[in-house]
Design an enzyme around this catalytic site. Structure first.
Site, PDB file in Angstrom:
ATOM      1  N   GLY A  63       0.815  -1.207   0.000  1.00  0.00           N
ATOM      2  CA  GLY A  63       0.000   0.000   0.000  1.00  0.00           C
ATOM      3  C   GLY A  63       0.848   1.256   0.000  1.00  0.00           C
ATOM      4  O   GLY A  63       1.941   1.297  -0.582  1.00  0.00           O
ATOM      5  N   SER A  64       0.373   2.297   0.692  1.00  0.00           N
ATOM      6  CA  SER A  64       0.972   3.628   0.575  1.00  0.00           C
ATOM      7  C   SER A  64       2.382   3.741   1.141  1.00  0.00           C
ATOM      8  O   SER A  64       3.086   4.708   0.848  1.00  0.00           O
ATOM      9  CB  SER A  64       0.067   4.661   1.242  1.00  0.00           C
ATOM     10  OG  SER A  64      -1.169   4.745   0.548  1.00  0.00           O
ATOM     11  N   THR A  65       2.818   2.785   1.965  1.00  0.00           N
ATOM     12  CA  THR A  65       4.217   2.836   2.413  1.00  0.00           C
ATOM     13  C   THR A  65       5.163   2.706   1.223  1.00  0.00           C
ATOM     14  O   THR A  65       6.321   3.103   1.296  1.00  0.00           O
ATOM     15  CB  THR A  65       4.518   1.722   3.433  1.00  0.00           C
ATOM     16  OG1 THR A  65       4.239   0.443   2.834  1.00  0.00           O
ATOM     17  CG2 THR A  65       3.684   1.897   4.690  1.00  0.00           C
TER      18      THR A  65
END
Length: 584
Positions: A298-300
């Site tokens: 995801g956004s990491t």
């Protein structure tokens, strides 16, 4: 009338000669047999006699310890005693007494012991594999003595922390062989080499005094010292376990890495494995999920897209993007994390607010091939290199095979798979000025003479420039600010840089995306990084955003680690990072 018979005397000389011939024949046979036994076949018979008389006894080597970085024992070997019986020596009238006494002393069912005593054809039946020496001594000193009951010296493996770092350490089987975790990986080194003793015994098995014996001494196992800090490991394990329980999640992991060295300070999983009762746990829960379980980050993952954009020169932190709350990619419409009107965000603002649409717009300036190359440089698609059992490489599809939607989703961390350790390593690279250090879990081992031999430092690889790493750090600090998605990770007095991640979770059981993976990963102090902390929670049922579920775990673990390591605040103030166009 017949004349009387005449009695004739035998020839004594002939009888004597016949007797001598017979005796000579018999003695010749005996002499020939003696020559065969004592001359021709003497070695064969001597060897057979020795085989019956000389008994071999294995001398088990003491297994080495596994310690934390400060020498605290996490796995050690203790002396114990095996209790056994010789059923052939126990009369039927004594069986009930023996079974009653052993059952009480060993806390075993009496019926189980009694079943072993009736096997009179056997000379050896194990009753208890490893008991405290004091218990064994009490049994052997009992008056009157329990005939047919014996004990012998053995070792047993002990884990003082119970489930502390359970899946990382692993365990040994009944024969002392490492079966999982580091106990398996370093089994040969820890086990040492067993010795052997030969003694002469009589018919009853007793050693014959003053007879020859030979000894091959055992070589004790060597110790393994980890980079793990016991106290920080405990804090990480408690924080992630509590959050998994509080959110009704399936599993979770928390990792702490020392930035300058790449050494793993803590690696915790929830649920953890209780090493004192590992046999009662299902085998699928023996694994170290921090290195075996793969998930979409995801956004990491947006820091990698940011690194590709900045390194290519196509984007600067102040570059402005017109960001809608949705964007069409091939045949799909992809949306931001929440509805919003069109915004004019700087690239720093795109990262700080975790905009999917803004990240896609930046990746389109980079191109698929360069983004794929950057993912590879950060270690995606390859094992992290710790050598831990079951370490996975994740999944990084070839850029030429990306689908139309993948060309967008990979930019914000959907469509690739990684492990928790791989994700933590990405942020160690950013925190370390763009230089990746191969994660290290073993600080060193002892040599046979007991001297400590440190492990070679982790391999250093330049991934991005120091300038790019610094610019991304500024964006990550903004992400932890009041305007960012990771504000719950802020720590009073410290500058913190970090990133939230909320990804849809692929589930084999439902054959599709079911549930979420919630992540937060960051480092502190942001302007002089010392520690990276990652928290990932799988399939929470009470909330799912990374900033809501994982960021509080990060804060608890990082706060404890900073205090434990006595790392003070830097006392500096972060530079203002414009998030929207026109801000200063």
């Amino acid at each position: 009338m017949r004349p009387p018979a005449v009695l004739r005397l035998g020839n004594p000389g002939r009888r004597i000669n016949i007797g001598l011939i017979a005796m000579t024949f018999v003695l010749t046979i005996f002499a020939g047999r003696l020559i065969q036994l004592q001359g021709l076949d003497s070695k064969v018979y001597a060897a057979q006699a020795a085989k019956q008389r000389v008994q071999s006894e294995k001398l088990t080597a003491r297994r080495g310890s596994i310690t934390d970085v400060n020498g605290h024992e996490l796995a050690l070997t203790l002396e114990a005693r095996e209790i056994f019986v010789d059923p052939s020596e126990i009369t039927p009238g004594k069986r009930d007494e023996v079974a009653t006494v052993l059952a009480a002393e060993l806390n075993q069912p009496k019926e189980q012991i009694a079943a072993k005593l009736v096997n009179s054809a056997s000379r050896y039946q194990q009753v208890a594999a490893a008991v405290e020496p004091s218990v064994a001594q009490r049994i052997m000193d009992r008056k009157p003595r329990l005939v047919g009951v014996g004990s012998k010296h053995v070792y047993r493996r002990d884990y003082p922390g119970g489930d502390l770092a359970g899946t990382l350490l692993g365990f040994v089987g009944a024969d002392g062989t490492g079966l999982s975790g580091l106990e398996s990986t370093y089994d040969e080194l820890l086990a040492g080499r067993d010795g052997e003793q030969f003694v002469e015994t009589g018919r009853g098995g007793q050693r014959i005094p003053m007879t020859r014996s030979s000894l091959k001494a055992p070589v004790e196992g060597r110790d393994v010292r980890l980079t793990i800090d016991r106290d920080i490991q405990w804090a990480a394990q408690k924080a992630i376990t509590d959050q998994v329980a509080a959110t009704g999640a399936r599993t979770g992991s928390a990792i702490v890495i020392d930035v300058p060295t790449g050494q793993v300070v803590a690696m915790a999983n929830a649920p953890e494995l209780d090493l004192k009762n590992w046999s009662k746990t299902a085998p699928e829960n023996w694994v170290n999920r921090s290195v075996t379980d793969v998930f979409e980050p995801g956004s990491t993952n947006k820091v990698i897209t940011a690194a590709a954009a900045l390194e290519s020169g196509a984007v600067r932190p102040e570059t402005v993007f017109k960001v809608n709350d949705n964007i069409r990619c091939a045949d799909q419409v992809l949306r931001d994390s929440h509805p919003h009107p069109m915004e004019r965000l700087t690239f720093s603002g795109v990262v700080a607010t975790s905009s999917n649409v803004g990240t896609i717009l930046a990746s389109q300036k980079v191109g698929d091939q360069k983004l794929h190359e950057m993912l590879q440089r950060f270690g995606f698609g390859t094992r992290p290199g710790t050598g831990l059992l079951g370490e996975e490489a994740g999944l990084l599809p070839d850029w030429q095979k990306w689908s139309g939607s993948q060309r967008c989703t990979i930019a914000y961390g959907q469509g690739v798979s990684v492990t928790a350790l791989q994700t933590a390593s990405v942020y160690q690279t950013i925190a370390n000025g763009g230089t990746r250090i191969t994660p290290q879990i073993v600080a060193g081992t002892t040599a046979e003479n007991g001297a400590f031999v440190p492990s070679a430092p982790g391999k250093r690889t330049r991934v991005v420039s120091e300038r790019t790493a610094g610019e991304i750090t500024g964006m990550l600090e903004a992400a932890v600010s009041a305007e960012g998605t990771g504000n719950l990770a802020a720590i009073d007095g410290y500058r913190v840089a970090g990133k939230t991640g909320t990804a849809m979770r692929y589930d084999v059981k439902c054959q599709g995306y079911c549930g979420y993976t919630s992540t937060f990963v960051g480092f502190a102090p942001a302007d002089k990084p010392r520690l990276v902390v990652l928290a990932v929670v799988q399939d929470p049922h009470k909330g799912y955003y990374g900033g809501e579920i994982a960021a509080p775990v990060f804060k608890k673990v990082m706060t404890f680690a900073l205090k434990s390591k006595k790392i003070p605040p830097t006392g500096t103030t972060p530079s203002s990072v414009p998030i929207r166009a026109g801000e200063r």
